[in-house]
Design a protein around this motif. Sequence first.
Motif, PDB file in Angstrom:
ATOM      1  N   TRP A  42     -48.120  59.616 -27.745  1.00  0.00           N
ATOM      2  CA  TRP A  42     -49.045  58.573 -28.162  1.00  0.00           C
ATOM      3  C   TRP A  42     -50.234  58.227 -27.079  1.00  0.00           C
ATOM      4  O   TRP A  42     -51.054  57.622 -27.486  1.00  0.00           O
ATOM      5  CB  TRP A  42     -48.392  57.392 -28.649  1.00  0.00           C
ATOM      6  N   CYS A  43     -49.755  58.251 -25.848  1.00  0.00           N
ATOM      7  CA  CYS A  43     -50.636  58.006 -24.762  1.00  0.00           C
ATOM      8  C   CYS A  43     -50.933  59.333 -23.946  1.00  0.00           C
ATOM      9  O   CYS A  43     -50.040  60.128 -23.740  1.00  0.00           O
ATOM     10  CB  CYS A  43     -49.422  57.134 -23.573  1.00  0.00           C
ATOM     11  N   LYS A  53     -54.428  55.420 -25.572  1.00  0.00           N
ATOM     12  CA  LYS A  53     -53.458  55.246 -26.371  1.00  0.00           C
ATOM     13  C   LYS A  53     -53.988  55.666 -28.010  1.00  0.00           C
ATOM     14  O   LYS A  53     -55.193  55.318 -27.984  1.00  0.00           O
ATOM     15  CB  LYS A  53     -52.802  53.874 -26.730  1.00  0.00           C
ATOM     16  N   THR A  54     -53.317  56.315 -28.777  1.00  0.00           N
ATOM     17  CA  THR A  54     -53.784  56.919 -30.013  1.00  0.00           C
ATOM     18  C   THR A  54     -52.775  56.120 -31.224  1.00  0.00           C
ATOM     19  O   THR A  54     -51.731  56.004 -30.839  1.00  0.00           O
ATOM     20  CB  THR A  54     -53.788  58.195 -30.161  1.00  0.00           C
ATOM     21  N   TYR A  55     -53.347  55.980 -32.418  1.00  0.00           N
ATOM     22  CA  TYR A  55     -52.835  55.434 -33.513  1.00  0.00           C
ATOM     23  C   TYR A  55     -51.781  56.766 -33.986  1.00  0.00           C
ATOM     24  O   TYR A  55     -50.669  56.318 -34.793  1.00  0.00           O
ATOM     25  CB  TYR A  55     -53.442  54.909 -34.667  1.00  0.00           C
ATOM     26  N   GLU A  56     -52.002  58.004 -33.750  1.00  0.00           N
ATOM     27  CA  GLU A  56     -51.187  59.139 -34.270  1.00  0.00           C
ATOM     28  C   GLU A  56     -50.707  59.868 -32.886  1.00  0.00           C
ATOM     29  O   GLU A  56     -51.491  60.059 -32.018  1.00  0.00           O
ATOM     30  CB  GLU A  56     -51.649  59.834 -35.326  1.00  0.00           C
ATOM     31  N   ARG A  69     -67.856  56.971 -31.376  1.00  0.00           N
ATOM     32  CA  ARG A  69     -67.305  55.637 -32.272  1.00  0.00           C
ATOM     33  C   ARG A  69     -68.107  55.530 -33.621  1.00  0.00           C
ATOM     34  O   ARG A  69     -69.192  56.084 -33.551  1.00  0.00           O
ATOM     35  CB  ARG A  69     -67.931  54.429 -31.375  1.00  0.00           C
ATOM     36  N   ASP A  73     -64.701  51.840 -34.515  1.00  0.00           N
ATOM     37  CA  ASP A  73     -63.497  52.272 -34.156  1.00  0.00           C
ATOM     38  C   ASP A  73     -63.629  53.703 -33.293  1.00  0.00           C
ATOM     39  O   ASP A  73     -64.977  54.340 -33.359  1.00  0.00           O
ATOM     40  CB  ASP A  73     -62.595  52.825 -35.382  1.00  0.00           C
ATOM     41  N   TYR A  75     -62.851  57.355 -31.874  1.00  0.00           N
ATOM     42  CA  TYR A  75     -62.082  58.489 -32.303  1.00  0.00           C
ATOM     43  C   TYR A  75     -62.090  59.688 -30.932  1.00  0.00           C
ATOM     44  O   TYR A  75     -63.059  59.656 -30.258  1.00  0.00           O
ATOM     45  CB  TYR A  75     -62.948  59.094 -33.371  1.00  0.00           C
ATOM     46  N   ARG A 151     -68.262  49.921 -42.124  1.00  0.00           N
ATOM     47  CA  ARG A 151     -66.788  50.382 -42.566  1.00  0.00           C
ATOM     48  C   ARG A 151     -66.824  51.029 -43.911  1.00  0.00           C
ATOM     49  O   ARG A 151     -66.134  51.625 -44.504  1.00  0.00           O
ATOM     50  CB  ARG A 151     -65.770  49.232 -41.979  1.00  0.00           C
TER      51      ARG A 151
END
Length: 198
Positions: A42-43, A53-56, A69, A73, A75, A151
Amino acid sequence: MFFKGLGKYPKFKKKGRSDSFPTECYANTIDNSGKPIELDGWCHKLPFIGVVKTYEPIEATTKRITISRQAGDWYLSCSYEFHPITTPQKTDAIGVDLGVKTLATLSDGKVFESVRSYQKFEAKLSREQYLNRHKEVGSANWKKAQLKIARLHRKVANIRKDALHKLTTYLAKNHGRVVVEDLNVSGMLRNHKLAKIS
């Protein structure tokens, strides 16, 4: 590049439009001087930046990472090598009939329905743009409204991309040869009435 006569005069990037992370090597790409960058969990410790840090969770080894971006958000995208996996093909060749009301109709009778993503969010987009019409450009409320609109547009685009990826993945996995009709679909979609169907 410009001073050597190898490129055009540089254009400076405007904040808030096509944002990407500037580094010493590329305008929006981290290149660790050819050394591999390990992504595990994750890191991730990235060169020039530090810990991100990532969400996945991501497990990959790459030499180049792009940070961009979209709609507020950030990416992280990277390229890596992998060994292709062959799958048994149902038929050797398949014909694809592209349409406007339907995404695609295959010669074996299978139909991929159009996702109509814009129609699903058209009323919501129209309302957000209506509420934003009198806000002062550049104000905090204007920025919040712009982010909501961005969004929604991203959601519409992602639904379309997902449908296209599912179609192309199905064709690539199950057929050795794909024949597509020669139609000017992009020209047809310039008609705003037809474009809203897709």
